[in-house]
Structures are given as structure tokens and as C-alpha cells.
Design an enzyme around this catalytic site. Structure first.
Site, mmCIF file in Angstrom:
data_model
loop_
_atom_site.group_PDB
_atom_site.id
_atom_site.type_symbol
_atom_site.label_atom_id
_atom_site.label_comp_id
_atom_site.label_asym_id
_atom_site.label_seq_id
_atom_site.Cartn_x
_atom_site.Cartn_y
_atom_site.Cartn_z
ATOM 1 N N PRO A 60 0.708 -1.269 0.174
ATOM 2 C CA PRO A 60 -0.433 -0.003 -0.141
ATOM 3 C C PRO A 60 0.975 1.200 0.281
ATOM 4 O O PRO A 60 0.680 2.557 -0.487
ATOM 5 C CB PRO A 60 -0.707 -0.130 1.121
ATOM 6 C CG PRO A 60 -1.215 -1.395 1.500
ATOM 7 C CD PRO A 60 -0.054 -1.957 1.122
ATOM 8 N N LYS A 75 5.341 8.932 -11.824
ATOM 9 C CA LYS A 75 4.419 8.381 -11.853
ATOM 10 C C LYS A 75 4.137 9.376 -11.221
ATOM 11 O O LYS A 75 2.539 9.504 -11.132
ATOM 12 C CB LYS A 75 4.435 6.802 -10.658
ATOM 13 C CG LYS A 75 3.236 6.606 -10.267
ATOM 14 C CD LYS A 75 2.384 5.902 -11.221
ATOM 15 C CE LYS A 75 1.179 5.821 -10.230
ATOM 16 N NZ LYS A 75 0.484 4.998 -10.600
#
Ligand code: NAD
Length: 292
Positions: free
Chosen positions: A67, A170
Site C-alpha cells: 500500500p 509516476k
């Protein structure tokens, strides 16, 4: 057989990625804290491991899909580094902050391991279909070692530069996406108030200078452009909560390098307001409901 890969983190994304490694001939040793996720990985042909260390022990490469930065740092520092054989390659595909990515990579390198940060573009469907895009940060040698493993899970593998630049690519990409989605939504909403039919505005703007991926590949209005989550009441797709996570990472990174990102800051504030109104699980294009 093309080698043994450990994968840690078998959630929405990691589950599909593990299955694609198996399909491409890798012997995959899987670990997750969730028993349900482990059972799904086993059904896809992975070997279940009892711990992260057990998965890593004897593997040629380790893929992590976790996560956030704190999970990645803890898993590598507490388990992976000690359990990995000399020469093991590490690939962290999670989306995490640039500073943690660099710190973990430096620790790996200091212990003689090659490591890449290789976050992805593409959601759950792309992970399952093996069509992810990987943006890879690391040395030339680490990238060349990582390329075949990443190619087994994706359609594009691009070397962004040194450690941390995969994460940089990203978050810059997703900051751009958040801002263009909001701009597209507000233009559609205003066009309607000015008396334009949404399809007509799409026909004009999609071939004019306002065109963007948010408009022509991911149109936020139902019934306009190609099929998107908007046609499914904004279910599926890329959740508001995940867009907000990436925008927070982007604005934090901007602060750390003294970059001026007023559009990124505005996008973060708007997605924060939308998530706080209970819309965090809807697709990020649903923000059109808040604008207009
Ligand atoms: P997820 O929550 O579905 O999966 C994470 C998995 O990690 C869970 O199964 C959890 O049990 C496991 N986990 C957590 N801590 C662990 C530990 N210490 N040891 C072993 N397993 C542990 O999340 P996801 O949607 O698969 O996303 C994973 C990463 O990919 C995130 O960084 C996310 O930002 C990124 N990402 C997600 C998407 C998407 O559309 N879901 C798209 C691009 C990137």
C-alpha cells in the site's frame, strides 16, 4: 522455468501480477498478510509462503506490491534484506514517496543487492491482463535484470533514470492526470450552462486544442466518447482515494525539491474535498458531480 520470484502483496494489483508471472513460466512464491489473498494466489499457481522471509529465501528476485512507503520500508528492512541470497534482485512496484524509495534502494545497494522502483500505470484490469506500464528507476544493470520480469506483467517497461525516478515519473504523470481531469470536468459543466449539448462540445473539443486523454479516452460524462466508468455510475476504474494518495505524494515531493505546482495543489484540494464528502471509492472522473 525462468527462475523463482517471490511476490509480497497480493491485493487488487499484486494478485493479477502474480498470476501473470506464473503464466510466463516463473516459479512464484507468494506472501500476503491476508489469508484470502494467499488462497487466490495459490489458485493461480503460486506457492504459498508462511512469511515474507520464507517467500524470499531461495528466490532469484523479489517483487513487492504494497500500500505505501511505510509498508515497503518495513518489509525490506525487517525481513527481505536478511532472508535474501546474495545477488537477489528487488523490484518494488508499489506507488510510494520518492524519499522512501531512494532510502530503501540505497540500503539495498549498500548490502550488495540490485533494486529498482517500478511503479505502474494501469489499474486492476491491466494488472490482471498483463498490460501494465512500468516506469523504472535504478542503475542500467538493475534495469536490464528487471526488464524480463516486468515484461511478464506489462506491455511497456521504460527506464526513467536512477533510483527514485520511477516514482517521480509516476507522481508527475498522475498529478497531470488529476489536473486535466478536473479541467475537463469543469469545461463540460460550463459548456452545458452556456447552452452546449455535451456530445457537441466533445465533438468540437476532442479535435481542438482542449483535447486530452481525460477527454477522449476517459470522458467523465456518460454516453459521450468511448465506454468509461462514467457509463457505469462511476464504479470501477481508478478510485478517488487512490488519486488523492498520488496527489499527496506529488505535492509532498514538490515541496521537497522546491517545485511550484499550483495546479497540483488545487487538484489535491479538490480531490480532498470530494473524498471527504464520502466519494472516495468512486472513479476519479466522478468529480464532475462536484463541479459546475
Ligand atoms: P491492496 O490494498 O488491494 O493490496 C495491498 C496488499 O498488501 C494487501 O493484500 C495487504 O494485505 C498486503 N500487505 C500489506 N502489508 C503487508 C505486509 N507487511 N506483508 C505482506 N502483505 C502486506 O492495494 P492495491 O490496489 O493492490 O495497490 C497496491 C499498490 O499499487 C499501491 O501502492 C497502489 O497505490 C498502487 N497502484 C494501485 C492501482 C489500483 O488501481 N489499485 C493502480 C496503480 C498503482
Amino acid at each position: 522455468m525462468t527462475g523463482s520470484v517471490a511476490i509480497i502483496g497480493l491485493g487488487n494489483m499484486g494478485g493479477g501480477m502474480a498470476a501473470n508471472l506464473v503464466k510466463n513460466g516463473y516459479a512464484v512464491r507468494a506472501f500476503d498478510l491476508s489469508d484470502e489473498a494467499l488462497a487466490r494466489a495459490e489458485a493461480a499457481g503460486c506457492t504459498r509462503a508462511a512469511s515474507a522471509a520464507a517467500a524470499v529465501s531461495g528466490a532469484h528476485a523479489v517483487v513487492t506490491m504494497l500500500p505505501a512507503g511505510k509498508h515497503v520500508e518495513a518489509v525490506y528492512t525487517d525481513e527481505v534484506f536478511a532472508a535474501a541470497a546474495a545477488g537477489t534482485l528487488f523490484l518494488d512496484c508499489s506507488t510510494i514517496d520518492v524519499a522512501t524509495a531512494r532510502r530503501v534502494s540505497e540500503a539495498a545497494t549498500a548490502q550488495g543487492f540490485d533494486m529498482v522502483d517500478a511503479p505502474v500505470s494501469g489499474g486492476i484490469a491491466a494488472a490482471a491482463g498483463g498490460t501494465l506500464t512500468f516506469m523504472v528507476g535504478g542503475s542500467d544493470a538493475a534495469f536490464e535484470r528487471a526488464r524480463p520480469i516486468l515484461s511478464a506483467m506489462g506491455k511497456a517497461v521504460i527506464h526513467a533514470g536512477g533510483a527514485g525516478t520511477g516514482q517521480g515519473a509516476k507522481i508527475c504523470n498522475n498529478m497531470l492526470l488529476g489536473a486535466t481531469m478536473i479541467a475537463t470536468c469543469e469545461a463540460f459543466a460550463m459548456a452545458q450552462k452556456l447552452g452546449l449539448d455535451p456530445q457537441t462540445f466533445y465533438d468540437i473539443s476532442s479535435v481542438s486544442s482542449g483535447q486530452s486523454w481525460s477527454m477522449t479516452s476517459y470522458c467523465p460524462l456518460p454516453g459521450v466518447g468511448p465506454a468509461t466508468p462514467a457509463d457505469n455510475d462511476y464504479q470501477g476504474g481508478f478510485a478517488v482515494a487512490l488519486m488523492l494518495k498520488d496527489l499527496k505524494l506529488a505535492t509532498q515531493a514538490a515541496q521537497s525539491v522546491d517545485a511550484s505546482v499550483p495546479m497540483g495543489n488545487a487538484a489535491e484540494a479538490l480531490y480532498q474535498a470530494f473524498a471527504s464528502s464520502g466519494q472516495g471509492s468512486r472513479d476519479f472522473s466522478a468529480i464532475i458531480k462536484m463541479l459546475g
